[in-house]
Each structure stands twice: as structure tokens, then as C-alpha cells.
Design a protein around this motif. Structure first.
Motif, short mmCIF file in Angstrom:
data_model
loop_
_atom_site.label_atom_id
_atom_site.label_comp_id
_atom_site.label_asym_id
_atom_site.label_seq_id
_atom_site.Cartn_x
_atom_site.Cartn_y
_atom_site.Cartn_z
N VAL A 199 -40.54 -2.00 -2.28
CA VAL A 199 -40.18 -0.75 -1.61
C VAL A 199 -40.39 0.44 -2.56
CG1 VAL A 199 -38.38 0.39 -0.27
CG2 VAL A 199 -38.50 -2.07 -0.26
N ILE A 200 -40.54 0.16 -3.84
CA ILE A 200 -40.92 1.21 -4.79
C ILE A 200 -42.29 1.76 -4.40
CG2 ILE A 200 -41.59 1.61 -7.20
CD1 ILE A 200 -39.35 -0.31 -8.01
N LEU A 201 -43.08 0.90 -3.75
CA LEU A 201 -44.41 1.30 -3.29
C LEU A 201 -44.34 2.52 -2.37
CD1 LEU A 201 -47.44 0.78 -3.21
CD2 LEU A 201 -47.04 -0.89 -1.38
N ASP A 202 -43.32 2.60 -1.52
CA ASP A 202 -43.16 3.77 -0.64
C ASP A 202 -43.01 5.05 -1.46
OD1 ASP A 202 -43.32 2.14 1.58
OD2 ASP A 202 -41.15 1.98 1.83
N PHE A 203 -42.24 4.96 -2.53
CA PHE A 203 -42.06 6.11 -3.42
C PHE A 203 -43.40 6.52 -4.02
CE2 PHE A 203 -41.36 7.96 -7.61
CZ PHE A 203 -40.48 8.99 -7.31
N PHE A 204 -44.16 5.54 -4.50
CA PHE A 204 -45.47 5.83 -5.09
C PHE A 204 -46.42 6.46 -4.06
CE2 PHE A 204 -44.92 2.13 -8.31
CZ PHE A 204 -44.12 2.94 -9.11
N LYS A 205 -46.37 5.96 -2.83
CA LYS A 205 -47.23 6.52 -1.77
C LYS A 205 -46.88 7.98 -1.49
CE LYS A 205 -48.28 2.23 0.71
NZ LYS A 205 -47.99 1.46 1.94
N GLU B 67 -34.79 11.20 1.37
CA GLU B 67 -35.53 10.12 2.04
C GLU B 67 -36.52 9.45 1.07
OE1 GLU B 67 -37.48 11.66 5.54
OE2 GLU B 67 -35.57 12.32 6.41
N ILE B 68 -37.21 10.26 0.29
CA ILE B 68 -38.23 9.73 -0.63
C ILE B 68 -37.60 8.86 -1.70
CG2 ILE B 68 -39.91 10.37 -2.41
CD1 ILE B 68 -40.49 12.91 -0.63
N PRO C 121 -34.35 1.87 -6.72
CA PRO C 121 -33.10 1.22 -7.14
C PRO C 121 -32.03 2.27 -7.45
CG PRO C 121 -34.99 0.30 -8.32
CD PRO C 121 -35.49 1.47 -7.54
N ASP C 122 -30.77 1.92 -7.22
CA ASP C 122 -29.67 2.88 -7.33
C ASP C 122 -29.61 3.63 -8.65
OD1 ASP C 122 -28.91 2.38 -4.77
OD2 ASP C 122 -27.24 1.05 -5.28
N LEU D 12 -29.99 7.63 -8.63
CA LEU D 12 -28.91 8.49 -9.12
C LEU D 12 -29.43 9.46 -10.18
CD1 LEU D 12 -25.84 8.96 -8.84
CD2 LEU D 12 -25.54 7.39 -10.77
N GLN D 13 -30.21 8.94 -11.12
CA GLN D 13 -30.76 9.77 -12.19
C GLN D 13 -31.67 10.86 -11.62
OE1 GLN D 13 -34.13 9.36 -15.62
NE2 GLN D 13 -33.09 7.48 -15.06
N TYR D 14 -32.58 10.48 -10.71
CA TYR D 14 -33.51 11.45 -10.13
C TYR D 14 -32.79 12.45 -9.23
CZ TYR D 14 -37.29 8.39 -11.79
OH TYR D 14 -38.14 7.63 -12.54
#
Length: 177
Positions: free
Chosen positions: A1-7, A94-95, A100-101, A105-107
Motif C-alpha cells: 500500500v506504500i505503492l499508492d503513496f509513491f504513485k 488521504e495520501i 505505516p503509522d 505521524l512524522q509526515y
């Protein structure tokens, strides 16, 4: 699901900077990703010169326009600052929701810090944002855009760039032939 962030991040390559379209009538202006890359280079150097927290600054720069991958790039003429912030916050949440939590949280904190402009890093990143815009406007002027068309970009940045080192660079950009 990290892939969605990269996309989402990659989609910034497809989002044109709206101000260049609106004010310079450009068909193929820089993308938001182009802008973020240039800002990252500038931020890296300024951070090292002025002893800011480089890691925080670079993360802030890379995240600051991420919401635009979902909503596009709005100019101040198109939407109020409050409305823009509201739409951006929703898109940003949403992005990063797929991360991961601990990272989320950091971002989230870095995003909030950027928006509040209360830390030295967030203040300088906002000024680097303006400085990068001025440098790009000057490049477009050298490429044929009229001095009158780019003047509004110079004016909008002038009052917002207060750091002495950035002010010095700003002046050199403006005075360049």
C-alpha cells in the motif's frame, strides 16, 4: 500500500504549475515535481550554509506540494487561502493514510509545521518556495516571456523573502540581464 503513496508522488510530474499557464500563457510549463526538485536542491544548499535541520527541511520541501497530486495547483486568484488549506489538508491526509503509522505521524507533523510557519525550517522553506518561483520566472523571461508578465511573480516574492541570504540571491536574480 506504500505503492499508492509513491504513485501519488509520481503524479506530481503530470501536474503543471498553474501560475505559468494563467499569467504567461504557457502550454508546457514546469510541473509541480520540477518545482519541488529545484526547491530541494536550493533547500539542501541553504540548509547547509545556514545550519538548519537539513533532513526536516528536505522532507518538508518534498511533502509541501504533495496534495497537489490529487487536487491540482491552485493560484491565489482561483481560491482563498483558507479554502486551499482545507482542500489540501484533506488530500494530504488521504495520501499519507496508506503509510505505516510511525511515518504517517512524522509526515503529518512536518506538514502541520510547514503550514503554521512557526519553526525556522518552515519559515525558510516558504521563502525558498518563493525564491525558486522567481528564478523560474527569470528563466522564462530569458526564454521570451515579457518582463511585464513575470513582474507580478517578482513583486509577490519580494515582500515574503526576508532571510538575508535569500534576499541577496533574490536581488541577484532580479538584476540579471
Amino acid at each position: 500500500v506504500i505503492l499508492d503513496f509513491f504513485k501519488n508522488a509520481l503524479n506530481l510530474k503530470n501536474i503543471s504549475r498553474q501560475g505559468w499557464i494563467d499569467k504567461l500563457s504557457m502550454e508546457h510549463p514546469e510541473s509541480v515535481a520540477d518545482h519541488s526538485y529545484s526547491m530541494a536542491i536550493m533547500g539542501m544548499v541553504i540548509s547547509d550554509l545556514e545550519n538548519y535541520d537539513s533532513e526536516k527541511m528536505l522532507k518538508m520541501i518534498l511533502l509541501h506540494d504533495l496534495a497537489e497530486s490529487k487536487i491540482g495547483d491552485f493560484t491565489p486568484e482561483q481560491i482563498t487561502q483558507d479554502k486551499k488549506e482545507q482542500i489540501e489538508n484533506k488530500a494530504y491526509d488521504e495520501i499519507i493514510s496508506t503509510l505505516p503509522d510511525t511515518i504517517k505521524l512524522q509526515y503529518g507533523k512536518i506538514w502541520e509545521e510547514y503550514q503554521k510557519q512557526e519553526s525556522p525550517e518552515s519559515t525558510i522553506v516558504h521563502q525558498i518556495d518563493k525564491l525558486e518561483m522567481v528564478l523560474q520566472a527569470k528563466m522564462y523571461q530569458k526564454g521570451g516571456a515579457s518582463p511585464e508578465a513575470v513582474e507580478s511573480f517578482f513583486k509577490s516574492a519580494e515582500s515574503e523573502i526576508t532571510n538575508p541570504k535569500l534576499k541577496e540571491i533574490f536581488t541577484k536574480i532580479i538584476e540579471e540581464e
